[in-house]
Design a protein around this motif. Structure first.
Motif, PDB file in Angstrom:
ATOM      1  N   LEU A 103       0.834  -1.195   0.000  1.00  0.00           N
ATOM      2  CA  LEU A 103       0.000   0.000   0.000  1.00  0.00           C
ATOM      3  C   LEU A 103       0.875   1.253   0.000  1.00  0.00           C
ATOM      4  O   LEU A 103       0.714   2.142  -0.846  1.00  0.00           O
ATOM      5  CB  LEU A 103      -0.927  -0.020   1.215  1.00  0.00           C
ATOM      6  N   CYS A 104       1.784   1.350   0.956  1.00  0.00           N
ATOM      7  CA  CYS A 104       2.813   2.396   1.013  1.00  0.00           C
ATOM      8  C   CYS A 104       4.056   1.757   1.623  1.00  0.00           C
ATOM      9  O   CYS A 104       4.002   0.624   2.113  1.00  0.00           O
ATOM     10  CB  CYS A 104       2.378   3.582   1.874  1.00  0.00           C
ATOM     11  N   THR A 105       5.154   2.474   1.643  1.00  0.00           N
ATOM     12  CA  THR A 105       6.400   1.903   2.179  1.00  0.00           C
ATOM     13  C   THR A 105       6.539   2.099   3.677  1.00  0.00           C
ATOM     14  O   THR A 105       7.384   1.480   4.307  1.00  0.00           O
ATOM     15  CB  THR A 105       7.633   2.514   1.490  1.00  0.00           C
ATOM     16  N   THR A 106       5.704   2.974   4.263  1.00  0.00           N
ATOM     17  CA  THR A 106       5.758   3.197   5.710  1.00  0.00           C
ATOM     18  C   THR A 106       4.363   3.076   6.317  1.00  0.00           C
ATOM     19  O   THR A 106       3.361   3.314   5.646  1.00  0.00           O
ATOM     20  CB  THR A 106       6.318   4.592   6.068  1.00  0.00           C
ATOM     21  N   LYS A 112      -2.184   7.653   6.809  1.00  0.00           N
ATOM     22  CA  LYS A 112      -2.668   8.911   6.223  1.00  0.00           C
ATOM     23  C   LYS A 112      -3.603   8.629   5.047  1.00  0.00           C
ATOM     24  O   LYS A 112      -4.617   9.314   4.857  1.00  0.00           O
ATOM     25  CB  LYS A 112      -1.487   9.764   5.770  1.00  0.00           C
ATOM     26  N   VAL A 113      -3.261   7.621   4.245  1.00  0.00           N
ATOM     27  CA  VAL A 113      -4.117   7.242   3.118  1.00  0.00           C
ATOM     28  C   VAL A 113      -5.470   6.748   3.630  1.00  0.00           C
ATOM     29  O   VAL A 113      -6.529   7.107   3.102  1.00  0.00           O
ATOM     30  CB  VAL A 113      -3.438   6.170   2.246  1.00  0.00           C
ATOM     31  N   ILE A 114      -5.443   5.924   4.682  1.00  0.00           N
ATOM     32  CA  ILE A 114      -6.692   5.396   5.254  1.00  0.00           C
ATOM     33  C   ILE A 114      -7.565   6.527   5.776  1.00  0.00           C
ATOM     34  O   ILE A 114      -8.782   6.568   5.532  1.00  0.00           O
ATOM     35  CB  ILE A 114      -6.369   4.380   6.369  1.00  0.00           C
ATOM     36  N   ASP A 115      -6.953   7.482   6.471  1.00  0.00           N
ATOM     37  CA  ASP A 115      -7.719   8.614   7.011  1.00  0.00           C
ATOM     38  C   ASP A 115      -8.339   9.439   5.888  1.00  0.00           C
ATOM     39  O   ASP A 115      -9.496   9.877   5.985  1.00  0.00           O
ATOM     40  CB  ASP A 115      -6.814   9.496   7.881  1.00  0.00           C
ATOM     41  N   ALA A 116      -7.568   9.662   4.828  1.00  0.00           N
ATOM     42  CA  ALA A 116      -8.080  10.444   3.696  1.00  0.00           C
ATOM     43  C   ALA A 116      -9.227   9.711   3.003  1.00  0.00           C
ATOM     44  O   ALA A 116     -10.236  10.326   2.624  1.00  0.00           O
ATOM     45  CB  ALA A 116      -6.952  10.728   2.701  1.00  0.00           C
ATOM     46  N   ALA A 117      -9.088   8.398   2.856  1.00  0.00           N
ATOM     47  CA  ALA A 117     -10.106   7.602   2.158  1.00  0.00           C
ATOM     48  C   ALA A 117     -11.426   7.575   2.919  1.00  0.00           C
ATOM     49  O   ALA A 117     -12.494   7.443   2.317  1.00  0.00           O
ATOM     50  CB  ALA A 117      -9.591   6.190   1.922  1.00  0.00           C
ATOM     51  N   LYS A 118     -11.359   7.696   4.247  1.00  0.00           N
ATOM     52  CA  LYS A 118     -12.591   7.718   5.061  1.00  0.00           C
ATOM     53  C   LYS A 118     -13.481   8.902   4.696  1.00  0.00           C
ATOM     54  O   LYS A 118     -14.692   8.854   4.878  1.00  0.00           O
ATOM     55  CB  LYS A 118     -12.243   7.764   6.551  1.00  0.00           C
ATOM     56  N   ARG A 119     -12.857   9.951   4.188  1.00  0.00           N
ATOM     57  CA  ARG A 119     -13.612  11.151   3.812  1.00  0.00           C
ATOM     58  C   ARG A 119     -14.169  11.063   2.393  1.00  0.00           C
ATOM     59  O   ARG A 119     -14.823  12.002   1.926  1.00  0.00           O
ATOM     60  CB  ARG A 119     -12.718  12.387   3.958  1.00  0.00           C
ATOM     61  N   ASP A 122     -17.339   7.760  -1.691  1.00  0.00           N
ATOM     62  CA  ASP A 122     -17.691   7.521  -3.097  1.00  0.00           C
ATOM     63  C   ASP A 122     -16.580   6.814  -3.868  1.00  0.00           C
ATOM     64  O   ASP A 122     -16.704   6.575  -5.072  1.00  0.00           O
ATOM     65  CB  ASP A 122     -18.013   8.854  -3.797  1.00  0.00           C
ATOM     66  N   ILE A 123     -15.496   6.471  -3.155  1.00  0.00           N
ATOM     67  CA  ILE A 123     -14.342   5.820  -3.799  1.00  0.00           C
ATOM     68  C   ILE A 123     -14.086   4.460  -3.155  1.00  0.00           C
ATOM     69  O   ILE A 123     -14.070   4.337  -1.923  1.00  0.00           O
ATOM     70  CB  ILE A 123     -13.080   6.693  -3.657  1.00  0.00           C
ATOM     71  N   LEU A 124     -13.880   3.435  -3.977  1.00  0.00           N
ATOM     72  CA  LEU A 124     -13.430   2.132  -3.486  1.00  0.00           C
ATOM     73  C   LEU A 124     -11.927   2.004  -3.730  1.00  0.00           C
ATOM     74  O   LEU A 124     -11.448   2.342  -4.819  1.00  0.00           O
ATOM     75  CB  LEU A 124     -14.145   0.997  -4.220  1.00  0.00           C
ATOM     76  N   VAL A 125     -11.197   1.529  -2.728  1.00  0.00           N
ATOM     77  CA  VAL A 125      -9.763   1.296  -2.880  1.00  0.00           C
ATOM     78  C   VAL A 125      -9.456  -0.166  -2.573  1.00  0.00           C
ATOM     79  O   VAL A 125      -9.789  -0.663  -1.493  1.00  0.00           O
ATOM     80  CB  VAL A 125      -8.928   2.203  -1.954  1.00  0.00           C
ATOM     81  N   LEU A 336      -2.551  -2.100   5.245  1.00  0.00           N
ATOM     82  CA  LEU A 336      -1.788  -1.561   6.376  1.00  0.00           C
ATOM     83  C   LEU A 336      -1.148  -2.673   7.197  1.00  0.00           C
ATOM     84  O   LEU A 336       0.053  -2.626   7.508  1.00  0.00           O
ATOM     85  CB  LEU A 336      -2.709  -0.717   7.266  1.00  0.00           C
ATOM     86  N   ILE A 337      -1.928  -3.679   7.581  1.00  0.00           N
ATOM     87  CA  ILE A 337      -1.398  -4.732   8.451  1.00  0.00           C
ATOM     88  C   ILE A 337      -0.310  -5.541   7.747  1.00  0.00           C
ATOM     89  O   ILE A 337       0.696  -5.918   8.366  1.00  0.00           O
ATOM     90  CB  ILE A 337      -2.525  -5.661   8.961  1.00  0.00           C
TER      91      ILE A 337
END
Length: 363
Positions: A103-106, A112-119, A122-125, A336-337
């Motif tokens: 997903l990311c390297t850190t 941060k990506v998860i928090d942004a996606a919660k907002r 209308d988007i599936l990731v 993330l996990i």
């Protein structure tokens, strides 16, 4: 068949082209790739060699601003995932996203990506941990989930394979770009462990080194620092344990991956690429072991990962068309996990001790 679904691909190196060909084989499902974005001219030219009229952009922001696609596949170098994902999620036009692993390297960037996606409901990731879809692995998952083996106590995964392939600008030769071998490559296996045991990781112990590969390579005056072999032990919160045996100078192997799952009632195994699955119960002993060749008739293109990328796209397409009523099979938390276990394993090698998931998640 539902309406046409327009795809864009950001990053058309080896995996980007793999996605492009898989999507080409999904034409009958109403899929069309309308654009690509990549600053690397040779990658652009290779991607254009397929039989689709594709609009080409040099930057991912240009692709997003064009507004011509509904779904974006992110298959750029690992260290670019965070910035690109944030740009996609924060863009006024909603784009569904399939992002390659990791997903990311850190861990911090994943969060941060998860928090942004919660907002952005209308988007599936969907995170590209496609090993779940390999027919022998999928069959073994079904056996485990069906309770045949009882409560799973041990998962052992062996990957004995070839060294890392050459990528654009040799980005994958360095931990700072890839997140490290145990994040870049092995997040797949940590994801599978968690899936098999049905629990979350607690602490990790790892031992690994650079013993054979890349030691005589130099890029811009720097020698690669990615490990080429490791043992990793993962302890889960339900008492189960997982072990990864990784060797990346083992080309002389019949199978690249061997997976063993042992429960209190029986044992199951999967072998890739032989695509053989075996399982048996303790009460039946060796003579009762069953065996089958795992296949999936839906696969129209085997590709680099034995048809798993094709099935991954089929699954994600279904989730998109159900307009969010069906969540992506591999979501951002899974991503993330799988990264967190890899990060903990890398730290364990550096520190020479057990590292807890809590420790790396709070760092």
């Amino acid at each position: 068949m539902a309406g046409i679904m327009k795809y864009g691909i950001i990053g058309v190196g080896m995996m980007g082209r793999e996605h492009l060909i898989n999507l080409y084989h999904l034409r009958s499902e109403g899929v069309v790739v309308v654009c690509i974005a990549d600053p690397h001219l040779p990658s652009q030219q290779l991607a254009q060699s397929y039989n689709w009229p594709i609009q080409v952009f040099s930057e991912h922001k240009q692709l997003l601003d064009s507004g011509i696609c509904d779904v974006v596949v992110v298959s750029t170098p690992n260290m670019t995932h965070y910035e690109i994902l944030m740009d996609i999620i924060n863009h006024p036009k909603p784009h569904h996203v399939l992002v390659e692993k990791p997903l990311c390297t850190t861990i911090a960037d994943c969060k941060k990506v998860i928090d942004a996606a919660k907002r952005r409901p209308d988007i599936l990731v969907h995170v590209g941990l496609e090993y779940r879809y390999m027919p022998p692995v999928a069959k073994l998952i079904d056996i485990v989930k069906g309770g045949t083996l009882g409560h799973i106590k041990m998962v052992a995964i062996r990957e004995h394979r070839f060294p890392f392939l050459v990528k654009v600008n040799n980005w994958n030769r360095f931990n700072c770009n890839s997140g490290g071998t145990l994040v870049e490559k092995c997040c797949h296996f940590f994801d599978l462990m968690r899936l098999f045991v049905g629990a979350n990781p607690v602490r990790i112990m790892a031992s690994g080194a650079i013993d054979v590969n890349h030691k005589d390579e130099v890029y811009d005056g720097k020698v690669p620092d990615i490990i080429d072999n490791a043992y990793v032990i993962v302890e889960f919160d339900n008492g189960a344990r997982g072990m990864l045996d990784l060797c990346m100078f083992a080309e002389g192997s019949k199978n690249e991956q061997e997976i063993s799952i042992v429960g209190d009632m029986g044992k199951g195994e999967a072998f890739v690429p032989e695509s053989i699955v075996r399982w048996g119960l303790r009460v039946d002993g060796r003579d009762g072991v069953k065996s089958l060749k795992a296949e999936d008739d839906r696969i129209k293109y085997d590709g680099l990962h034995h048809g798993s990328s094709y099935l991954e796209h089929l699954n994600f397409l279904s989730a998109i068309r159900e307009r969010g009523e069906k969540a992506p099979a591999v979501d951002l938390h899974d991503g993330l996990i799988s990264v967190a276990i890899g990060v903990a394993a890398q730290h364990s090698i550096e520190k020479g001790r057990f590292v807890t998931i809590e420790e790396v998640m709070q760092a």
